[in-house]
Scaffold this active site. Structure first.
Site, mmCIF file in Angstrom:
data_model
loop_
_atom_site.group_PDB
_atom_site.id
_atom_site.type_symbol
_atom_site.label_atom_id
_atom_site.label_comp_id
_atom_site.label_asym_id
_atom_site.label_seq_id
_atom_site.Cartn_x
_atom_site.Cartn_y
_atom_site.Cartn_z
ATOM 1 N N ARG A 127 0.818 -1.221 0.000
ATOM 2 C CA ARG A 127 0.000 0.000 0.000
ATOM 3 C C ARG A 127 0.847 1.264 0.000
ATOM 4 O O ARG A 127 1.833 1.373 0.721
ATOM 5 C CB ARG A 127 -0.911 -0.019 1.226
ATOM 6 C CG ARG A 127 -1.700 1.265 1.409
ATOM 7 C CD ARG A 127 -2.895 1.071 2.274
ATOM 8 N NE ARG A 127 -2.574 0.898 3.673
ATOM 9 C CZ ARG A 127 -3.513 0.761 4.619
ATOM 10 N NH1 ARG A 127 -4.777 0.756 4.288
ATOM 11 N NH2 ARG A 127 -3.170 0.605 5.872
ATOM 12 N N ARG A 160 2.988 3.654 4.917
ATOM 13 C CA ARG A 160 2.703 3.926 6.330
ATOM 14 C C ARG A 160 3.664 3.150 7.222
ATOM 15 O O ARG A 160 4.030 2.031 6.906
ATOM 16 C CB ARG A 160 1.260 3.493 6.648
ATOM 17 C CG ARG A 160 0.250 4.574 6.324
ATOM 18 C CD ARG A 160 -1.156 4.083 6.413
ATOM 19 N NE ARG A 160 -1.461 3.323 7.620
ATOM 20 C CZ ARG A 160 -2.687 2.915 7.938
ATOM 21 N NH1 ARG A 160 -3.705 3.204 7.150
ATOM 22 N NH2 ARG A 160 -2.921 2.232 9.030
#
Ligand code: AMP
Length: 216
Positions: A127, A160
């Site tokens: 991601r 992240r």
């Protein structure tokens, strides 16, 4: 329309919530996004929350509840909302009911995005998030046109801190520990709707929108 999206990290809550907010014209409230904004802004809340987030643990309710109450004080929620990432525990579900009933509101439907572990780990470890506009991409499933640059706003893409494999597995364990009671709570309330989230994002969104249509 007042909606909640449940599902393990990586089930696609963020992607679905963004799609739903656009299609159904609802406010998108993501406690993860609100917490990350506090971390990025270096607020007292952010400094405290960061330690838990980086370990894949839940941030204490005392911090999250206050932040959520503030968000619910904003006028845009009057026309309806999608809650993404909250509640995560039975205690939070009860807190949410209290916040809503004080505003003479109640949830219409709770969507449970059901997803398998291999799919989750593959999704999360690839991601990418835009630092500027929050758009979501994936290294292989949905790569940006230009390496590490957002297609929408040319902002920088990043991974992240909590999307590292070890932290992903911890977040999943935390999720699984809490979710059974939460699902039970909403099943008893007769507002739970489960959707398989291993399918392609567009297919999942279509199913959610169809169901949400009943509550217009
Ligand atoms: P998310 O973006 O929903 O995956 O959330 C990222 C991280 O923020 C989680 O792993 C938790 O550390 C924290 N967090 C988000 N929502 C909550 C919540 N409702 N309660 C406690 N911690 C939360």
């Amino acid at each position: 329309m007042k909606l909640v999206l449940l599902g393990p990290p990586g089930a696609g809550k963020g992607t679905q919530a963004k799609g739903m907010a656009k299609e159904l014209k609802l406010a998108h409230i993501s406690t993860g996004d609100l917490l990350r904004a506090n971390v990025a802004g270096g607020t007292a809340l952010g400094l405290e929350a960061k330690e838990y987030m980086n370990k894949g643990l839940l941030v204490p309710d005392s911090l999250v509840t206050k932040m959520l109450e503030e968000r619910f004080g904003m006028p845009d929620i009057k026309t309806g909302f999608i809650l993404d990432g909250y509640p995560r525990t039975i205690n939070q579900a009860k807190t949410l009911d209290k916040i809503l009933s004080a505003k003479k509101m109640a949830l219409d439907v709770v969507f449970d995005l059901d997803s398998s572990e291999p799919v989750i780990v593959q999704r999360l470890s690839g991601r990418l998030v835009c630092r500027k506009c929050g758009a979501l991409f994936h290294k292989t499933n949905m790569p940006p046109k230009k390496n590490m640059v957002c297609d929408n706003c040319s902002g920088e893409l990043y991974q992240r801190d909590d999307d590292k494999e070890e932290t992903i597995r911890k977040r999943l364990a935390v999720y699984r520990q809490e979710v059974a009671a939460l699902l039970d709570y909403y099943k008893k309330g007769n507002i739970l709707f489960t959707v398989s989230a291993d399918q392609e994002a567009g297919v999942v969104l279509k199913k959610i929108i169809e169901k949400a249509g009943q509550y217009r």
